[in-house]
Design an enzyme around this catalytic site. Sequence first.
Site, mmCIF file in Angstrom:
data_model
loop_
_atom_site.group_PDB
_atom_site.id
_atom_site.type_symbol
_atom_site.label_atom_id
_atom_site.label_comp_id
_atom_site.label_asym_id
_atom_site.label_seq_id
_atom_site.Cartn_x
_atom_site.Cartn_y
_atom_site.Cartn_z
ATOM 1 N N HIS A 1 0.832 -1.211 0.000
ATOM 2 C CA HIS A 1 0.000 0.000 0.000
ATOM 3 C C HIS A 1 0.863 1.256 0.000
ATOM 4 O O HIS A 1 0.585 2.221 -0.710
ATOM 5 C CB HIS A 1 -0.904 0.017 1.236
ATOM 6 N N ARG B 1 -2.476 -5.112 -14.872
ATOM 7 C CA ARG B 1 -2.708 -6.217 -13.940
ATOM 8 C C ARG B 1 -4.174 -6.218 -13.511
ATOM 9 O O ARG B 1 -4.640 -5.278 -12.882
ATOM 10 C CB ARG B 1 -1.815 -6.078 -12.714
ATOM 11 N N GLU C 1 7.932 -16.148 -18.571
ATOM 12 C CA GLU C 1 8.309 -15.938 -17.172
ATOM 13 C C GLU C 1 9.123 -17.073 -16.572
ATOM 14 O O GLU C 1 9.623 -16.938 -15.453
ATOM 15 C CB GLU C 1 7.053 -15.755 -16.317
ATOM 16 N N ASP D 1 9.771 -12.947 -12.446
ATOM 17 C CA ASP D 1 9.759 -14.390 -12.220
ATOM 18 C C ASP D 1 10.845 -15.101 -13.017
ATOM 19 O O ASP D 1 11.422 -16.086 -12.534
ATOM 20 C CB ASP D 1 8.388 -14.973 -12.586
ATOM 21 N N ARG E 1 13.000 -13.706 -4.733
ATOM 22 C CA ARG E 1 13.227 -12.250 -4.729
ATOM 23 C C ARG E 1 12.700 -11.577 -3.472
ATOM 24 O O ARG E 1 12.969 -10.406 -3.227
ATOM 25 C CB ARG E 1 12.608 -11.612 -5.972
ATOM 26 N N CYS F 1 7.879 -6.528 -19.771
ATOM 27 C CA CYS F 1 7.089 -5.769 -18.797
ATOM 28 C C CYS F 1 7.555 -5.979 -17.363
ATOM 29 O O CYS F 1 6.926 -5.508 -16.422
ATOM 30 C CB CYS F 1 5.610 -6.133 -18.924
#
Length: 587
Positions: free
Chosen positions: A200, A307, A442, A466, A476, A513
């Site tokens: 957030h 997304r 990915e 990924d 990660r 991306c």
Amino acid sequence: MRHSSPNASSEKTFSGIPASPGIAIGPPIFIGRNLLNVEERTLSPEEVPMEIHKFLKAVQKTKEELLMIHNKVQNNIGVEKAKVFEAQLLILEDKIVLDETIRRVKEERKNADWLYFYIMRRLYDLMISGRDGYFRERGIDILDVKRRVIRNFQGKNAAAAPLEQTGIIVSHQMTPSQIVSFNRRVLLGLTSDIGGKTSHVAILARSFEKPAVVGLKKFSEEVKDKDLVIVDGNAGQVILNPAEKTLQEYRRRQEEYRRFLQNLIPLKDQPPTTLDGHEIELSANIEFPEEVASVLSHGARGVGLYRTEYLYLKKVAFPSEEEQFSEYKSVAEKLFPHPVIFRTFDLGGDRLRTDGVRTRENNPFLGWRSIRISLDMPEIFKMQLRAILRASTRGNVRLMFPMVTSIGEIQQVKALLEEAKEELRKERQPFDNKISVGIMIEVPAAAIMAGEFAKEVDFLSIGTNDLIQYTLAVDRGNEKIAALYTGFHPAVLRLIKRTIEDGHRQNVWVGMCGEMASNPLAVPILLGLGLDELSVTLPFLSEIKRTIRSLRFDEVQKLAKKALSFNSAETIQKYVERFLDKHLHRP
């Protein structure tokens, strides 16, 4: 009040995760330091009915508060930011939680606030125990609701947020209602002990374009009221009580960064073209409709990754076709004629609620997630496909599937897509019959099979977040091995090179991306490898464009070829750094 540091001995530096670029200097504004005090009590039989009544009254008061905040946020900030409170209302009214609390008050004769605290903490622990950053953030919504209900039960008012106080937020963990209470005009920067780039705090900071560092562990425990704080969102560092020499240096860097941003403004309407005329598409990664305005104001040529997961995560339930259609259509219309690539739900099964139950997985990154979930839930998946198709009537919508690892998966999703198209035809619903379909690369399996996959789709988009961790076996999110996570590893670069070349052999467009696309240091290699598109996070878009416009394509092609001959990430990175020192500032 003056905030200063008298000597170098009191200066402390804390390292975290850079969440939003920039430098901020100012006093701390503390969030969330008032902890709940909940003690176990045993009730007499006569007290039980009153305890239940008091608990339900606290729930109702919390509902009224959340509705008031929702309406305030919707009016002052926007519809999309307000939807997080719709999710909190769903959490508040969760029948399973409420019924269990009331049942245990009756059966165990314990106080309701104590029982509710531990029931909600159990749910919170479940949400944050996995590695999926999105679902860890939903745990914060649970935390916010829990605190509100218990404070209302105990008759305590939540501490009023200093709406107009100028300074830097210092928090262990911020909740959505705390975040939206601040006036962005007086907010200088943000810090949080926990959280990642999808937290957030990070999302708010990028939306407000304020410097932020998260994942600072115990930083908030070290800060006192009269301290001075420096937030370096570029380097991911926070300095507490800087010495005068350090303070002057960061003021110089702050002014330098301000001039840097000012110099980027004229680039907004300039094409992302190299000095020798090679042009690449430069798009943005977003997840909220409200970010579309920033996409256009920063000069992006569309959205390379939208997304869609937040539509599920904001209410912890799959949205209806109409809900999805409304949002997808709005985004496509606002971006027209620029393209938008909608990625279908990229969810982790360990946090997916099905039939009211969450499935716990020991290794969610290697488990039931992304396209695997979609294919196992074809009706829900087809609902999303229909919504995206219906939003495609202007011809600027593209469709992308995440985490594909086999030809069979591609063929299955294409078959479901055709079913969705046929249903819409029968219903006389308009859509773009020639909608472009792509997949994300990915995992190493997808990169190795890119040539075969490219025969089945219209485009490939490399998701480096990924791809790096699967190739290098590096989590990660694990701070102990964070240094091993790098896109400059020769194995990663060779997989990227292979994907681009194999895609181009099939005349398929290849973009990127992942976060690597937003790294200015990586741009020369990525450009030299021949990518057709870079989709980046908004705060970095202008800097990436400046980097592209400062380079020659023929030279970065040579750079990429030479870099791939090296056998270590350190050697490659240093080679690129030297190259940029020599070439970046050409007229």
